[in-house]
Design a protein around this motif. Sequence first.
Motif, short mmCIF file in Angstrom:
data_model
loop_
_atom_site.label_atom_id
_atom_site.label_comp_id
_atom_site.label_asym_id
_atom_site.label_seq_id
_atom_site.Cartn_x
_atom_site.Cartn_y
_atom_site.Cartn_z
N ALA A 15 0.84 -1.21 0.00
CA ALA A 15 0.00 0.00 0.00
C ALA A 15 0.87 1.25 0.00
CB ALA A 15 -0.94 -0.01 1.20
N ALA A 16 1.95 1.24 0.76
CA ALA A 16 2.85 2.40 0.80
C ALA A 16 3.51 2.63 -0.56
CB ALA A 16 3.91 2.21 1.88
N ARG A 17 3.95 1.52 -1.22
CA ARG A 17 4.55 1.66 -2.56
C ARG A 17 3.52 2.19 -3.55
NH1 ARG A 17 6.98 -3.15 -1.18
NH2 ARG A 17 5.42 -4.35 -2.29
N ALA A 18 2.31 1.69 -3.48
CA ALA A 18 1.25 2.15 -4.39
C ALA A 18 0.94 3.62 -4.16
CB ALA A 18 -0.01 1.30 -4.20
N ALA A 19 0.90 4.03 -2.90
CA ALA A 19 0.62 5.44 -2.58
C ALA A 19 1.75 6.33 -3.09
CB ALA A 19 0.44 5.62 -1.07
N ARG A 20 2.99 5.91 -2.88
CA ARG A 20 4.13 6.70 -3.38
C ARG A 20 4.09 6.80 -4.90
NH1 ARG A 20 6.78 4.14 0.83
NH2 ARG A 20 7.59 2.52 -0.54
N ALA A 21 3.68 5.73 -5.57
CA ALA A 21 3.57 5.75 -7.03
C ALA A 21 2.53 6.76 -7.47
CB ALA A 21 3.23 4.36 -7.56
N LYS A 22 1.43 6.86 -6.75
CA LYS A 22 0.38 7.82 -7.09
C LYS A 22 0.88 9.25 -6.93
CE LYS A 22 -3.19 4.60 -5.79
NZ LYS A 22 -4.12 4.20 -4.77
#
Length: 89
Positions: A15-22
């Motif tokens: 979730a943290a990686r996905a959020a950073r990608a956004k």
Amino acid sequence: MATTPHRRTTNTAHAARAARAKVTEALAARDALAAALSRAGIQLPAMDVRTPWPEERADEARYALVHLGVCSAPVAHALATVIAKGAAG
């Protein structure tokens, strides 16, 4: 089925990686838009990236928004003219 600590950690990390990608995507979009506007001779006074919930950290963001800020009437007219020319062209 119970969630194991390892799975919780993996899900949180994902979730943290996905959020950073956004957030990264929104920053790239903001920079591309600022560059295109600059080439057209237009500068918006404030462009930044925000998450919709102020209490969220960037690594927890559900999504990120490119905030264009406010601009004067002449800048809005210049922006409309550039967009209209591009749309016609």
